[in-house]
Each structure stands twice: as structure tokens, then as C-alpha cells.
Design an enzyme around this catalytic site. Structure first.
Site, PDB file in Angstrom:
ATOM      1  N   ASN A   9      28.532 -23.459  14.902  1.00  0.00           N
ATOM      2  CA  ASN A   9      27.121 -23.796  15.055  1.00  0.00           C
ATOM      3  C   ASN A   9      26.526 -22.807  16.050  1.00  0.00           C
ATOM      4  OD1 ASN A   9      24.648 -24.940  15.602  1.00  0.00           O
ATOM      5  ND2 ASN A   9      25.454 -26.788  16.592  1.00  0.00           N
ATOM      6  N   LYS A  11      23.557 -22.400  16.922  1.00  0.00           N
ATOM      7  CA  LYS A  11      22.381 -22.945  17.617  1.00  0.00           C
ATOM      8  C   LYS A  11      21.250 -21.909  17.635  1.00  0.00           C
ATOM      9  CE  LYS A  11      25.396 -26.024  20.110  1.00  0.00           C
ATOM     10  NZ  LYS A  11      25.645 -26.857  21.263  1.00  0.00           N
ATOM     11  N   HIS A  96      22.619 -33.759  15.059  1.00  0.00           N
ATOM     12  CA  HIS A  96      23.259 -33.161  16.238  1.00  0.00           C
ATOM     13  C   HIS A  96      22.625 -33.757  17.497  1.00  0.00           C
ATOM     14  CE1 HIS A  96      24.378 -30.261  19.278  1.00  0.00           C
ATOM     15  NE2 HIS A  96      25.378 -29.906  18.472  1.00  0.00           N
ATOM     16  N   GLU A  98      21.634 -32.506  20.148  1.00  0.00           N
ATOM     17  CA  GLU A  98      20.468 -31.765  20.665  1.00  0.00           C
ATOM     18  C   GLU A  98      19.212 -32.109  19.865  1.00  0.00           C
ATOM     19  OE1 GLU A  98      22.375 -27.952  20.567  1.00  0.00           O
ATOM     20  OE2 GLU A  98      23.656 -28.601  22.214  1.00  0.00           O
ATOM     21  N   GLU A 168      31.095 -35.776  18.502  1.00  0.00           N
ATOM     22  CA  GLU A 168      30.771 -34.837  19.579  1.00  0.00           C
ATOM     23  C   GLU A 168      30.251 -35.615  20.783  1.00  0.00           C
ATOM     24  OE1 GLU A 168      29.869 -30.659  18.101  1.00  0.00           O
ATOM     25  OE2 GLU A 168      28.023 -31.770  17.890  1.00  0.00           O
ATOM     26  N   GLY A 174      28.718 -28.074  25.482  1.00  0.00           N
ATOM     27  CA  GLY A 174      28.212 -26.958  26.301  1.00  0.00           C
ATOM     28  C   GLY A 174      28.484 -27.106  27.784  1.00  0.00           C
ATOM     29  N   SER A 214      32.660 -28.290  23.669  1.00  0.00           N
ATOM     30  CA  SER A 214      33.426 -27.341  24.494  1.00  0.00           C
ATOM     31  C   SER A 214      34.761 -26.923  23.874  1.00  0.00           C
ATOM     32  CB  SER A 214      33.633 -27.895  25.907  1.00  0.00           C
ATOM     33  OG  SER A 214      32.388 -27.988  26.568  1.00  0.00           O
TER      34      SER A 214
HETATM   35  P1  PGA Z   1      29.820 -26.336  22.337  1.00  0.00           P
HETATM   36  O1  PGA Z   1      28.820 -27.019  21.296  1.00  0.00           O
HETATM   37  O2  PGA Z   1      31.058 -25.960  21.577  1.00  0.00           O
HETATM   38  O3  PGA Z   1      29.081 -25.158  22.874  1.00  0.00           O
HETATM   39  O4  PGA Z   1      30.110 -27.380  23.390  1.00  0.00           O
HETATM   40  C1  PGA Z   1      29.311 -27.838  20.265  1.00  0.00           C
HETATM   41  C2  PGA Z   1      28.193 -28.374  19.433  1.00  0.00           C
HETATM   42  O5  PGA Z   1      27.120 -28.655  19.982  1.00  0.00           O
HETATM   43  O6  PGA Z   1      28.318 -28.499  18.207  1.00  0.00           O
END
Ligand code: PGA
Length: 263
Positions: A9, A11, A96, A98, A168, A174, A214
Site C-alpha cells: 500500500n 499510500k 483502511h 486512515e 491492522e 506507521g 509496521s
Molecule cells: P505500515 O502501514 O506498514 O507503514 O505500518 C500499513 C498499512 O497502513 O497498511
């Protein structure tokens, strides 16, 4: 047996030139199908470019990060499932954290989006996960279960079978703080039994459930060995070619090991 899958992803990252460069590198390094399935999810403005680069590489799929649930109309700034289908996109991340956090997406929106994606033959990568407060209160399982139930509301078993689910935990996204393999496997097992309640035992054993948050090549080896963890939804580490390749190798090796045990 469930195939492992690694989904990158990206983003809202990478210039167009960097996105193309990363895609060409993946394409030239992954010439044949790997035991683990691979998908990259670029920002929507790059979808056509990236899917064109990958169109003769069917073992690396292109997915979208989001879509609206309407087919077309006066929805400024939105992208529809029909448009994604037009670009030969096969997969779309839905719900997601976010999107839920910054764009106020509710469980109801997520449910509508899942239904719309399925209607157009797109595979939803349906994201669920608790935030830190909920985890500290010991309510992670109940909140995730509720998100799953709301997301799959009114879906029949045949539709449920088409989903990929990503667990997640929000506090791990992140942040560099990964949920342990044991904890992630426990929640993923619970998601699988929720799917069983709403479909059939056979479908609950077919649906792929990923871990995200992460994920890096130096921590994911532990997770991917757990039998219920079918792969990773990878943010930051998917932007780095070497890291992403290592994750694909980890998932491919884990897949091959499971396979040799089940023979
Ligand atoms: P990250 O994000 O691996 O940077 O923690 C994962 C995600 O949001 O799908």
C-alpha cells in the site's frame, strides 16, 4: 490451501517517476510466478500508468487504495468501482484505518463499498483493527469482531468467500510498533471464526486474512509462520524495493514450508 499474499500500500507517496521506477524494478526481478501472490496499490492518479507497466505480468497485480460506492454521478473527486474495472484493476483496499480516521468513513460506508466492489468483480481488501485506547481497555477482540460483522452485513456466503481481510491494529500502523505474531494470530483466528458463523466452515478456511502494521523484513518472519496469518498488507516497507522483495521472499518461503508439511 490458502496462498500467502503480500500487498504493498503505497499510500500518498512517491513521485510518478519513482513509482514507475519501483514498478519496473519489481517487474524485472519477478519474472515468474512466486508461491506468494503480489499486489501493489499505487495512488489512484498513477493506477493507469502502473497497471499498464504490469499488464503483461499477471503475477504482479495492481490494486486501488480506495473507491466510492456509487457507480457514477456528481461526486467530485471520487473514483468509482466501474472506473477501476475499466482500468483492469482487480483489487481495492476498503476501510483502511486512515480512511476511517481522516475521512470519517463509517462501518456503514465500508459495508456499502464492499458490496459495490463485489458487484463490479473487484476483490475487496477489507481492513479492520482497534486503536490503542481500545486495546488498553482489553476490548480489541470485541471491536474488531464488530467491525467485521458490520463490514460483511447482508453479504451471502459466496460473496464472503471473495474477500481478503486485513487485520491492522491502528496503533501499529506507521509507528514501528508491531503487534506480536501471537497476538495477531489470536485476533485473526477470531476473525476466521466470525466468518465461520456468517458463512460456512469451508469458506472460513478459504478466506485470506492478512496482518498489517509496521511490517518489515526483520520482524515479519515471525508472523508469517503462524498458520492463520496469510500474508501482509505493507505500507512503508513497500516503498523500498529491497525491503518489499525480502517480504515477498519471506511469504513465499512460508508458503512453500506449509505446502511441504501438508503433502
Ligand atoms: P505500515 O502501514 O506498514 O507503514 O505500518 C500499513 C498499512 O497502513 O497498511
Amino acid at each position: 490451501m490458502r496462498n500467502k499474499i503480500i500487498i504493498g500500500n503505497w499510500k500518498m507517496n512517491l513521485s510518478l517517476a519513482d513509482a514507475q521506477d519501483l514498478t519496473f524494478k519489481l517487474k524485472s526481478s519477478i519474472k515468474v510466478e512466486r508461491p506468494a501472490e503480489i499486489t501493489v496499490c499505487p495512488p489512484s492518479v498513477y493506477l493507469l500508468t502502473i497497471s499498464n507497466i504490469l499488464k503483461d505480468t499477471p503475477h504482479i497485480k495492481t490494486g486501488a487504495q480506495n473507491m466510492f460506492y456509487k457507480e457514477e454521478g456528481a461526486y467530485t473527486g471520487e473514483v468509482s468501482p466501474k472506473m477501476l474495472k475499466d482500468l483492469h484493476i482487480e483489487m481495492v483496499i476498503i476501510g483502511h484505518s486512515e480512511r476511517r480516521q481522516y475521512f470519517n468513513e463509517s462501518d456503514k460506508d465500508v459495508n456499502l463499498k464492499i458490496k459495490a466492489a463485489l458487484k463490479f468483480g473487484l476483490t475487496p481488501v477489507f481492513c479492520v483493527g482497534e486503536d490503542l485506547k481500545i486495546r488498553e481497555k482489553g476490548e480489541a477482540e470485541s471491536q474488531v469482531k464488530n467491525q467485521v460483522l458490520e463490514g460483511i452485513k447482508d453479504l451471502n456466503s459466496a460473496d464472503i468467500e471473495k474477500l481478503i481481510i486485513a487485520y491492522e491494529p491502528v496503533w501499529a500502523i506507521g509507528t514501528g510498533k508491531i503487534c506480536s505474531g501471537e497476538d495477531a494470530n489470536k485476533i485473526i483466528k477470531m476473525i476466521r471464526s466470525t466468518i465461520k458463523e456468517k458463512s460456512t466452515p469451508q469458506i472460513s478456511e478459504t478466506v485470506r486474512i492478512l496482518y498489517g502494521g509496521s511490517v518489515k523484513s526483520d520482524n515479519f518472519g515471525e508472523h508469517i509462520k503462524y498458520p492463520d496469518i496469510d500474508g501482509g498488507l505493507v505500507g512503508g516497507a513497500s516503498l523500498n524495493f529491497e525491503e518489499f522483495m525480502k517480504l515477498i521472499d519471506l511469504a513465499s518461503n512460508a508458503h512453500s514450508q506449509v505446502q511441504s508439511h501438508s503433502v
